[in-house]
Design an enzyme around this catalytic site. Structure first.
Site, PDB file in Angstrom:
ATOM      1  N   ARG A  31      39.458  34.645 -33.289  1.00 37.68           N
ATOM      2  CA  ARG A  31      38.678  35.526 -32.428  1.00 37.68           C
ATOM      3  C   ARG A  31      38.055  34.738 -31.271  1.00 37.68           C
ATOM      4  O   ARG A  31      37.559  33.634 -31.452  1.00 37.68           O
ATOM      5  CB  ARG A  31      37.579  36.212 -33.220  1.00 37.68           C
ATOM      6  CG  ARG A  31      38.141  37.107 -34.284  1.00 37.68           C
ATOM      7  CD  ARG A  31      37.124  38.031 -34.923  1.00 37.68           C
ATOM      8  NE  ARG A  31      37.719  38.623 -36.104  1.00 37.68           N
ATOM      9  CZ  ARG A  31      38.674  39.543 -36.090  1.00 37.68           C
ATOM     10  NH1 ARG A  31      39.118  39.997 -34.946  1.00 37.68           N
ATOM     11  NH2 ARG A  31      39.187  40.006 -37.204  1.00 37.68           N
ATOM     12  N   ASP A  32      38.112  35.341 -30.086  1.00 38.68           N
ATOM     13  CA  ASP A  32      37.485  34.742 -28.907  1.00 38.68           C
ATOM     14  C   ASP A  32      35.972  34.809 -29.079  1.00 38.68           C
ATOM     15  O   ASP A  32      35.448  35.821 -29.538  1.00 38.68           O
ATOM     16  CB  ASP A  32      37.922  35.507 -27.649  1.00 38.68           C
ATOM     17  CG  ASP A  32      37.600  34.769 -26.370  1.00 38.68           C
ATOM     18  OD1 ASP A  32      36.411  34.486 -26.127  1.00 38.68           O
ATOM     19  OD2 ASP A  32      38.536  34.478 -25.612  1.00 38.68           O
ATOM     20  N   ASN A  89      46.980  33.519 -18.852  1.00 38.35           N
ATOM     21  CA  ASN A  89      46.632  33.029 -17.523  1.00 38.35           C
ATOM     22  C   ASN A  89      47.286  31.660 -17.363  1.00 38.35           C
ATOM     23  O   ASN A  89      47.041  30.765 -18.166  1.00 38.35           O
ATOM     24  CB  ASN A  89      45.115  32.916 -17.373  1.00 38.35           C
ATOM     25  CG  ASN A  89      44.423  34.249 -17.612  1.00 38.35           C
ATOM     26  OD1 ASN A  89      44.888  35.276 -17.169  1.00 38.35           O
ATOM     27  ND2 ASN A  89      43.331  34.220 -18.346  1.00 38.35           N
ATOM     28  N   VAL A  98      41.088  26.923 -20.296  1.00 38.99           N
ATOM     29  CA  VAL A  98      41.445  25.886 -21.260  1.00 38.99           C
ATOM     30  C   VAL A  98      42.924  25.593 -21.071  1.00 38.99           C
ATOM     31  O   VAL A  98      43.755  26.481 -21.221  1.00 38.99           O
ATOM     32  CB  VAL A  98      41.165  26.333 -22.712  1.00 38.99           C
ATOM     33  CG1 VAL A  98      41.590  25.246 -23.698  1.00 38.99           C
ATOM     34  CG2 VAL A  98      39.686  26.666 -22.893  1.00 38.99           C
ATOM     35  N   HIS A 102      47.830  29.468 -24.482  1.00 43.03           N
ATOM     36  CA  HIS A 102      47.246  30.506 -25.321  1.00 43.03           C
ATOM     37  C   HIS A 102      47.512  31.866 -24.704  1.00 43.03           C
ATOM     38  O   HIS A 102      47.691  31.990 -23.500  1.00 43.03           O
ATOM     39  CB  HIS A 102      45.736  30.307 -25.529  1.00 43.03           C
ATOM     40  CG  HIS A 102      44.924  30.299 -24.270  1.00 43.03           C
ATOM     41  ND1 HIS A 102      44.917  29.239 -23.388  1.00 43.03           N
ATOM     42  CD2 HIS A 102      44.074  31.219 -23.761  1.00 43.03           C
ATOM     43  CE1 HIS A 102      44.086  29.503 -22.388  1.00 43.03           C
ATOM     44  NE2 HIS A 102      43.574  30.709 -22.584  1.00 43.03           N
ATOM     45  N   HIS A 104      46.006  35.943 -24.961  1.00 42.10           N
ATOM     46  CA  HIS A 104      44.915  36.811 -25.392  1.00 42.10           C
ATOM     47  C   HIS A 104      45.533  38.108 -25.895  1.00 42.10           C
ATOM     48  O   HIS A 104      46.361  38.704 -25.207  1.00 42.10           O
ATOM     49  CB  HIS A 104      43.989  37.151 -24.214  1.00 42.10           C
ATOM     50  CG  HIS A 104      43.383  35.978 -23.532  1.00 42.10           C
ATOM     51  ND1 HIS A 104      42.078  35.611 -23.726  1.00 42.10           N
ATOM     52  CD2 HIS A 104      43.906  35.092 -22.649  1.00 42.10           C
ATOM     53  CE1 HIS A 104      41.808  34.548 -22.977  1.00 42.10           C
ATOM     54  NE2 HIS A 104      42.907  34.217 -22.315  1.00 42.10           N
TER      55      HIS A 104
END
Length: 119
Positions: A31-32, A89, A98, A102, A104
């Site tokens: 989880r973010d 991104n 970061v 990754h 999302h």
């Protein structure tokens, strides 16, 4: 391959606490800590690569595994049928903060259109 100064590598190494949603030998989803949707989970490879573009150029199978994991996260979070968004991104101009690959996984609410509208 890991990077000693990478936030996500430290999470993979267990040095930073996280809320795991899904994990395999090669992928971790958690989880973010600053969610932008009711469901906001980050899916990362356990090995360090800076960007999705770099990973795609070097190991397309790992990219496929990353997106397969994103689909599994959506299923586990109960948003696979109602709809969800997968975002990566790539680079500073796109908002990558970061520099460890990754994606999302966002959902569990109505999401607006992506990006600015052009006139």
């Amino acid at each position: 391959m890991t990077s000693s100064d990478c936030l996500f590598c430290k999470i993979v190494a267990g040095e930073i606490p996280h809320d795991t949603v899904y994990e395999t030998d090669t992928v971790l989803a958690f989880r973010d800590i600053t969610p932008r949707a009711n469901v906001h989970v980050l899916v990362i490879p356990k090995t360090h690569q800076d960007t999705l573009a770099q990973m795609a150029g070097e190991d397309a199978a790992s990219v496929a595994e990353l997106f397969t994991a994103a689909g599994e996260v959506a299923r586990l979070e109960g948003i696979d049928e109602s709809g969800y968004r997968v975002v990566s991104n790539v680079g500073a101009d796109a908002g990558q903060e970061v520099f460890h690959v990754h994606v999302h996984v966002l959902g569990a609410q109505q999401l607006g259109p992506v990006g600015p509208r052009r006139s």
